[in-house]
Structure formats: structure tokens, C-alpha cells
Design a protein around this motif. Structure first.
Motif, PDB file in Angstrom:
ATOM      1  N   ASN A 112       0.783  -1.237   0.000  1.00 47.10           N
ATOM      2  CA  ASN A 112       0.000   0.000   0.000  1.00 47.10           C
ATOM      3  C   ASN A 112       0.817   1.289   0.000  1.00 47.10           C
ATOM      4  OD1 ASN A 112      -3.029  -0.869   0.427  1.00 47.10           O
ATOM      5  ND2 ASN A 112      -1.819  -2.183   1.787  1.00 47.10           N
ATOM      6  N   SER A 113       2.123   1.212   0.158  1.00 44.52           N
ATOM      7  CA  SER A 113       2.932   2.432   0.209  1.00 44.52           C
ATOM      8  C   SER A 113       2.999   3.100  -1.160  1.00 44.52           C
ATOM      9  CB  SER A 113       4.338   2.118   0.699  1.00 44.52           C
ATOM     10  OG  SER A 113       4.324   1.718   2.048  1.00 44.52           O
ATOM     11  N   ILE A 114       2.878   4.429  -1.155  1.00 44.44           N
ATOM     12  CA  ILE A 114       2.944   5.226  -2.378  1.00 44.44           C
ATOM     13  C   ILE A 114       4.373   5.720  -2.572  1.00 44.44           C
ATOM     14  CG2 ILE A 114       2.067   7.284  -3.542  1.00 44.44           C
ATOM     15  CD1 ILE A 114      -0.406   7.064  -1.711  1.00 44.44           C
ATOM     16  N   PRO A 115       4.996   5.460  -3.717  1.00 43.82           N
ATOM     17  CA  PRO A 115       6.361   5.947  -3.936  1.00 43.82           C
ATOM     18  C   PRO A 115       6.381   7.458  -4.135  1.00 43.82           C
ATOM     19  CG  PRO A 115       5.523   4.926  -5.935  1.00 43.82           C
ATOM     20  CD  PRO A 115       4.488   4.676  -4.862  1.00 43.82           C
ATOM     21  N   PRO A 116       7.489   8.122  -3.798  1.00 39.48           N
ATOM     22  CA  PRO A 116       7.570   9.575  -3.991  1.00 39.48           C
ATOM     23  C   PRO A 116       7.614   9.943  -5.466  1.00 39.48           C
ATOM     24  CG  PRO A 116       9.702   8.692  -3.332  1.00 39.48           C
ATOM     25  CD  PRO A 116       8.723   7.563  -3.217  1.00 39.48           C
ATOM     26  N   LYS A 117       7.190  11.162  -5.760  1.00 35.79           N
ATOM     27  CA  LYS A 117       7.276  11.675  -7.130  1.00 35.79           C
ATOM     28  C   LYS A 117       8.699  12.097  -7.470  1.00 35.79           C
ATOM     29  CE  LYS A 117       2.931  11.282  -8.152  1.00 35.79           C
ATOM     30  NZ  LYS A 117       2.481  10.296  -9.178  1.00 35.79           N
ATOM     31  N   VAL A 118       9.411  12.625  -6.477  1.00 35.54           N
ATOM     32  CA  VAL A 118      10.795  13.049  -6.654  1.00 35.54           C
ATOM     33  C   VAL A 118      11.588  12.566  -5.449  1.00 35.54           C
ATOM     34  CG1 VAL A 118      12.389  15.018  -6.789  1.00 35.54           C
ATOM     35  CG2 VAL A 118      10.197  15.110  -7.992  1.00 35.54           C
ATOM     36  N   TYR A 119      12.773  12.057  -5.678  1.00 30.27           N
ATOM     37  CA  TYR A 119      13.690  11.759  -4.573  1.00 30.27           C
ATOM     38  C   TYR A 119      15.113  11.979  -5.063  1.00 30.27           C
ATOM     39  CZ  TYR A 119      14.603   7.234  -6.829  1.00 30.27           C
ATOM     40  OH  TYR A 119      14.951   6.257  -7.719  1.00 30.27           O
ATOM     41  N   TYR A 120      15.985  12.298  -4.148  1.00 24.86           N
ATOM     42  CA  TYR A 120      17.401  12.412  -4.504  1.00 24.86           C
ATOM     43  C   TYR A 120      18.255  11.960  -3.329  1.00 24.86           C
ATOM     44  CZ  TYR A 120      17.081  16.995  -2.087  1.00 24.86           C
ATOM     45  OH  TYR A 120      16.867  18.000  -1.183  1.00 24.86           O
ATOM     46  N   GLU A 121      19.457  11.497  -3.668  1.00 23.62           N
ATOM     47  CA  GLU A 121      20.362  10.973  -2.660  1.00 23.62           C
ATOM     48  C   GLU A 121      21.159  12.090  -2.004  1.00 23.62           C
ATOM     49  OE1 GLU A 121      22.806   8.020  -4.444  1.00 23.62           O
ATOM     50  OE2 GLU A 121      21.136   6.623  -4.811  1.00 23.62           O
ATOM     51  N   HIS A 122      21.565  11.859  -0.785  1.00 27.06           N
ATOM     52  CA  HIS A 122      22.388  12.846  -0.084  1.00 27.06           C
ATOM     53  C   HIS A 122      23.734  13.057  -0.776  1.00 27.06           C
ATOM     54  CE1 HIS A 122      20.155  12.498   4.043  1.00 27.06           C
ATOM     55  NE2 HIS A 122      19.417  13.020   3.079  1.00 27.06           N
ATOM     56  N   ILE A 123      24.307  11.999  -1.283  1.00 27.25           N
ATOM     57  CA  ILE A 123      25.592  12.120  -1.975  1.00 27.25           C
ATOM     58  C   ILE A 123      25.311  12.443  -3.435  1.00 27.25           C
ATOM     59  CG2 ILE A 123      27.714  10.945  -2.625  1.00 27.25           C
ATOM     60  CD1 ILE A 123      27.425   9.225  -0.142  1.00 27.25           C
ATOM     61  N   GLY A 124      25.470  13.726  -3.812  1.00 28.78           N
ATOM     62  CA  GLY A 124      25.230  14.165  -5.168  1.00 28.78           C
ATOM     63  C   GLY A 124      26.515  14.189  -5.972  1.00 28.78           C
ATOM     64  N   PRO A 125      26.412  14.485  -7.268  1.00 29.76           N
ATOM     65  CA  PRO A 125      27.615  14.524  -8.113  1.00 29.76           C
ATOM     66  C   PRO A 125      28.585  15.641  -7.755  1.00 29.76           C
ATOM     67  CG  PRO A 125      25.688  15.324  -9.306  1.00 29.76           C
ATOM     68  CD  PRO A 125      25.184  14.756  -8.020  1.00 29.76           C
ATOM     69  N   THR A 126      28.044  16.737  -7.197  1.00 35.52           N
ATOM     70  CA  THR A 126      28.901  17.881  -6.853  1.00 35.52           C
ATOM     71  C   THR A 126      28.793  18.257  -5.388  1.00 35.52           C
ATOM     72  OG1 THR A 126      28.582  18.740  -9.095  1.00 35.52           O
ATOM     73  CG2 THR A 126      29.496  20.255  -7.456  1.00 35.52           C
ATOM     74  N   TYR A 127      27.573  18.192  -4.837  1.00 31.95           N
ATOM     75  CA  TYR A 127      27.312  18.687  -3.494  1.00 31.95           C
ATOM     76  C   TYR A 127      26.824  17.547  -2.601  1.00 31.95           C
ATOM     77  CZ  TYR A 127      26.982  22.988  -6.262  1.00 31.95           C
ATOM     78  OH  TYR A 127      27.220  24.007  -7.140  1.00 31.95           O
ATOM     79  N   TYR A 128      27.060  17.693  -1.310  1.00 31.03           N
ATOM     80  CA  TYR A 128      26.414  16.805  -0.344  1.00 31.03           C
ATOM     81  C   TYR A 128      25.102  17.459   0.068  1.00 31.03           C
ATOM     82  CZ  TYR A 128      25.566  13.587   3.459  1.00 31.03           C
ATOM     83  OH  TYR A 128      24.998  12.636   4.262  1.00 31.03           O
ATOM     84  N   ARG A 129      24.028  16.713  -0.028  1.00 32.93           N
ATOM     85  CA  ARG A 129      22.700  17.259   0.185  1.00 32.93           C
ATOM     86  C   ARG A 129      22.077  16.684   1.447  1.00 32.93           C
ATOM     87  NH1 ARG A 129      21.640  15.626  -6.056  1.00 32.93           N
ATOM     88  NH2 ARG A 129      22.194  17.616  -7.045  1.00 32.93           N
ATOM     89  N   ALA A 130      21.213  17.457   2.067  1.00 34.89           N
ATOM     90  CA  ALA A 130      20.453  16.981   3.225  1.00 34.89           C
ATOM     91  C   ALA A 130      19.377  18.002   3.569  1.00 34.89           C
ATOM     92  CB  ALA A 130      21.351  16.749   4.431  1.00 34.89           C
ATOM     93  N   ALA A 131      18.173  17.536   3.772  1.00 38.83           N
ATOM     94  CA  ALA A 131      17.017  18.304   4.235  1.00 38.83           C
ATOM     95  C   ALA A 131      16.325  19.047   3.091  1.00 38.83           C
ATOM     96  CB  ALA A 131      17.370  19.266   5.354  1.00 38.83           C
ATOM     97  N   PHE A 132      15.209  18.485   2.681  1.00 40.22           N
ATOM     98  CA  PHE A 132      14.358  19.018   1.627  1.00 40.22           C
ATOM     99  C   PHE A 132      13.569  20.205   2.182  1.00 40.22           C
ATOM    100  CE2 PHE A 132      12.041  17.422  -2.293  1.00 40.22           C
ATOM    101  CZ  PHE A 132      11.179  18.484  -2.399  1.00 40.22           C
ATOM    102  N   ILE A 133      13.776  21.392   1.602  1.00 44.19           N
ATOM    103  CA  ILE A 133      13.056  22.594   2.024  1.00 44.19           C
ATOM    104  C   ILE A 133      11.910  22.840   1.046  1.00 44.19           C
ATOM    105  CG2 ILE A 133      13.185  25.059   2.507  1.00 44.19           C
ATOM    106  CD1 ILE A 133      14.773  23.329   4.446  1.00 44.19           C
ATOM    107  N   GLY A 134      10.681  22.591   1.498  1.00 38.67           N
ATOM    108  CA  GLY A 134       9.526  22.735   0.631  1.00 38.67           C
ATOM    109  C   GLY A 134       9.234  24.179   0.280  1.00 38.67           C
ATOM    110  N   GLY A 135       8.596  24.390  -0.875  1.00 38.42           N
ATOM    111  CA  GLY A 135       8.318  25.736  -1.348  1.00 38.42           C
ATOM    112  C   GLY A 135       6.890  25.903  -1.828  1.00 38.42           C
TER     113      GLY A 135
END
Length: 211
Positions: A112-135
């Protein structure tokens, strides 16, 4: 959980350690870890969810589907799922109760779980990412970014636009701030720019490039 205010219309299954209580009937969605800045746009709910160790994600649900689905709450899968990651969680003390009989919830969550429409990994090609800031979603029909959802990453200081109708993501690396991104909104006076706040209290206008 995401709950209704002043409405008792949902029809959830009873998932609990015991069956001594009735399931609450004000749940719209559950299975979220740490959602920031949920918004409604054209009867769709945009729900960012901050990840734990590996993925950030954006969930989008059509509120019109709720009644069509027997008013059953939406399930986003945490802590079983984090973005694209199966955490291989097993709960041995929480059950799905059917006719007062306990069943493992593992199959229920996977089915029953719905997959996300967008996801990205913390380890990016250039930057380290963390914490999705909604807009917000751009609702200006004259803008190139009409019906695009804008969001940012707290740590990597990147701005993104998601064309949810075409399922396309645009990335805008920004000049380095002296602090983290804390919020993103559309500029009410300029259809082609967004406003970003940073942890040190600054407000920055970002002009969007032409596609």
C-alpha cells in the motif's frame, strides 16, 4: 501523520500494538518521517519529507482520489521506505488487526505504500545534500515555470523546480551563501524569481533563467 481539522471522514485500518482502541478517523496520510512546508495547490497536496541517512523525497497526492479510494489514508512507507531505499524494517510488536486477529503489517506496508514523485540521494555529483526545504507552485500562466513546484536543499544550497505534469526536474546551483537555506517562496512581485531566506537572517531574490 497528516490530520484533518474538524473532520472525521477517514477510514483507516487498525494498525496498533493492541486492538483495544478504535482507529482514529481524522487521518489523511501517514508513514512520513519529517515533512516540512506542506502546501495545497489545485486540489493536490505537495508533501516534502526530510530523509534520515540517504534520500530526500517529495510526495504529491490528488485530494480528489481520497473519496474514490474509500476514504483510506495515504501511506508513504516510512520507516520501511526512505525515498528509493528499502530499509528492510520488520515490526514484530505492531499489527494489522482484522476481525480482532493480529497480522504482520509487513505485507500491508509493501502493498500500500505510495512511492515519492521526486527523490534524490544525499551524496550528489557535486554537493552533499540533506534536508528538503519545501516551497510553492508557480500558478502564473504567463510564466515559463507555470505549474512548477519550487524547492531547495538546506545543506547543498541548490534550488530546484519540478514540472509535476511533465515529470521533469530543473536544478539551479546557487552562489554560496554564508548560511543554510531555510525557506523558499515565490516572489509575489516578479513571476520569474523566488525569494530564499538563510539561517543568518538574510532574504535573497533569485532570478530564474529562461528555459
Amino acid at each position: 501523520k497528516i490530520l484533518f481539522l474538524n473532520k472525521k471522514i477517514s477510514n483507516p485500518d487498525l494498525i496498533s500494538a493492541t486492538n483495544l482502541y478504535e482507529p482514529r478517523n481524522d487521518i489523511l496520510a501517514f508513514g512520513l518521517r519529517n515533512p516540512w512546508t506542506i502546501i495545497e495547490h489545485n486540489e493536490k497536496l505537495f508533501i516534502p519529507d526530510v530523509g534520515h541517512l540517504q534520500n530526500e523525497e517529495l510526495n504529491i497526492i490528488d485530494l480528489n482520489d481520497f473519496e474514490n479510494n474509500n476514504n483510506e489514508p495515504y501511506l508513504f512507507g516510512w520507516p520501511y521506505f526512505e525515498g528509493s531505499i528499502d530499509n528492510e524494517v520488520t515490526f514484530n510488536e505492531i499489527f494489522l488487526w482484522e476481525n480482532s486477529n493480529p497480522k504482520t503489517i509487513n505485507e500491508f506496508v509493501y502493498s500500500n505504500s505510495i512511492p515519492p514523485k521526486v527523490y534524490y540521494e544525499h551524496i550528489g555529483p557535486t554537493y552533499y545534500r540533506a534536508a528538503f526545504i519545501g516551497g510553492e507552485v508557480n500558478g502564473d500562466e504567463s510564466s515559463e515555470y507555470f505549474e512548477h513546484y519550487f524547492f531547495a536543499d538546506y545543506l547543498s544550497q541548490e534550488l530546484f523546480a519540478y514540472d509535476y505534469k511533465e515529470n521533469l526536474v530543473y536544478q539551479f546551483p546557487l552562489e554560496t551563501f554564508d548560511s543554510y537555506i531555510t525557506s523558499v517562496i515565490l516572489d509575489p512581485y516578479n513571476k520569474n524569481s523566488v525569494l530564499i531566506t538563510s539561517g543568518n537572517g538574510n532574504l535573497v531574490r533569485i532570478s530564474l533563467p529562461s528555459k
